[in-house]
Design a protein around this motif. Structure first.
Motif, PDB file in Angstrom:
ATOM      1  N   LEU A   1       2.511   5.257 -10.586  1.00 17.14           N
ATOM      2  CA  LEU A   1       2.388   4.305  -9.470  1.00 17.14           C
ATOM      3  C   LEU A   1       1.252   3.313  -9.711  1.00 17.14           C
ATOM      4  CD1 LEU A   1       2.984   6.730  -6.439  1.00 17.14           C
ATOM      5  CD2 LEU A   1       4.634   5.246  -7.587  1.00 17.14           C
TER       6      LEU A   1
ATOM      7  N   LEU B   1      -3.294   2.088  -3.790  1.00 19.95           N
ATOM      8  CA  LEU B   1      -2.756   3.445  -3.887  1.00 19.95           C
ATOM      9  C   LEU B   1      -3.764   4.439  -3.330  1.00 19.95           C
ATOM     10  CD1 LEU B   1      -0.429   5.131  -5.088  1.00 19.95           C
ATOM     11  CD2 LEU B   1      -1.669   5.115  -7.257  1.00 19.95           C
TER      12      LEU B   1
ATOM     13  N   ILE C   1       0.578   9.662 -10.087  1.00 19.31           N
ATOM     14  CA  ILE C   1      -0.438   8.630  -9.801  1.00 19.31           C
ATOM     15  C   ILE C   1      -0.435   7.589 -10.926  1.00 19.31           C
ATOM     16  CG2 ILE C   1      -2.934   8.213  -9.512  1.00 19.31           C
ATOM     17  CD1 ILE C   1      -2.324  10.053  -7.326  1.00 19.31           C
TER      18      ILE C   1
ATOM     19  N   LYS D   1       0.848  -1.188   0.000  1.00 21.20           N
ATOM     20  CA  LYS D   1       0.000   0.000   0.000  1.00 21.20           C
ATOM     21  C   LYS D   1       0.891   1.247   0.000  1.00 21.20           C
ATOM     22  CE  LYS D   1      -3.007   2.044   3.404  1.00 21.20           C
ATOM     23  NZ  LYS D   1      -3.750   1.710   4.598  1.00 21.20           N
TER      24      LYS D   1
END
Ligand code: SAM
Length: 342
Positions: free
Chosen positions: A97, A105, A94, A76
């Motif tokens: 990732l 996320l 974002i 996480k």
């Protein structure tokens, strides 16, 4: 757990047999709020010098560090700060990732910019957000953020996030005599929303918030006050190391959480690592010193070298600050939460 057996996964535990499962990445040390308990104006005033841009890890560097931690078992990642939505083009990070398979996320924000950014964040692959909201009373909220920011705009941000398809949790820090009078109102507001509200005990992070034990409203008292109006019952933790203690309303109107960092510390199951915006690795929110991963990344270290540095730090980790906290530890040196990432 979903990552077990993930190819290339390196198993590492610290001296207390705790694995690393959660990573908090701070993407900026700047914030547009001056919450009196976190970034008081007396310290973070107009002449305060924040980090220059070149000091911050770039998105590519953040992704590289994130992938290294995922190789060590991180499942996480939470983006935080400062205020993460102040980091320009955050949705680009974002998207990078979100490309890491199996990763949960999320993002913690004061929601001041959320109404504008929610859709782009969702489109980039973000699943959920935690919004910090300490009071529904406009005067109390404006006084706590100390920049006269209206509560209505945070509520607009929450609505926009939900409309964009983001799951939302709401976090409220409780300080006695400041916002504890609004605990039940907050609970009542979020009860039927499907958005879990979590109350956080006021902590002695950093050295600037003048923390005193008397300011802490124990989670047991918070639950008792809510239970008197909206009866609740405990819920079993979803997984080992879950930070919030969970409660549900007996009438089926939702769940509530309390984060008992002060009165019932949970260091024994703490699996969190933190990276400051300038790339230092910290193994505790109350740490004094970090390990400079940016120097490695910018110095041309290979993935193996980066992995070795992470393993070295984590395997020597001994932190259990909240379990040894006392009035005597309050004066100990430690980094600010806006720097290390909340
Ligand atoms: N700006 C973002 C936000 O507002 O959520 C992220 C950073 S902020 C430091 C993260 C969280 O830490 C917020 O929910 C804030 O209320 C909480 N926080 C800051 N200082 C705290 C303290 N002394 N005790 C407990 N929580 C604190």
């Amino acid at each position: 757990m979903k990552r077990r057996g993930y190819p290339g996964l390196v198993h590492v535990v610290d001296t207390l047999a705790r694995p690393v499962r959660d990573l908090r990445l701070s993407v900026t040390d700047r914030c547009n709020f001056r919450c009196t308990y976190c970034m008081p104006k007396s310290v973070f005033g107009r002449d305060y010098t924040f980090m220059p841009r070149t000091e911050l890890l770039s998105f590519e560097e953040l992704e590289r560090v994130a992938r290294a931690f995922v190789r060590h078992g991180v499942e996480k990642i939470r983006l935080t700060g400062g205020e993460p939505l102040l980091r320009k083009d955050l949705e680009v990070l974002i998207a990078l990732l979100a490309g890491i398979p199996g990763l949960d996320l999320t993002l913690t924000t004061n929601a001041s910019l959320l109404a504008r950014k929610a859709q782009a964040l969702r489109d980039a692959g973000l699943d959920r957000v935690n919004v910090s909201l300490d009071s529904l009373d406009d005067a109390t909220f404006r006084a706590m953020n100390d920049v006269d920011f209206p509560v209505a705009r945070v509520l607009d941000g929450i609505a926009a996030a939900a409309a964009a398809g983001l799951r939302v949790k709401v976090n409220a820090v409780v300080k006695r005599g400041v916002n504890d009078g609004g605990i039940v109102e907050l609970a009542g507001y979020f009860r039927h929303s499907g958005q879990t509200l979590r109350f956080i005990e006021f902590m002695d992070v950093g050295a600037t918030n003048g923390w005193r034990m008397d300011d802490v409203v124990p989670a047991a008292e918070i639950v008792r006050r809510i239970d008197e109006v909206f009866p609740v019952e405990p819920v079993e933790p979803a997984y080992r190391g879950e930070v919030a203690q969970r409660w549900r309303y007996r009438d089926g109107s939702g769940e509530l959480g309390v984060i008992t960092s002060v009165t019932q510390p949970f260091c024994g199951t703490c699996t969190r690592a933190r990276i400051s915006a300038d790339g230092k690795l910290y193994t505790c929110l109350f740490a004094v010193r970090g390990t400079d991963l940016r120097a490695l990344v910018r110095g041309g270290a290979t993935d193996d070298e980066l992995d070795a540095a992470i393993r070295e730090v984590w395997s020597r980790r001994t932190d259990r600050y909240s379990e040894i906290r006392s009035e005597q530890t309050v004066d100990r040196e430690r980094v600010e939460m806006s720097y290390i990432g909340g």
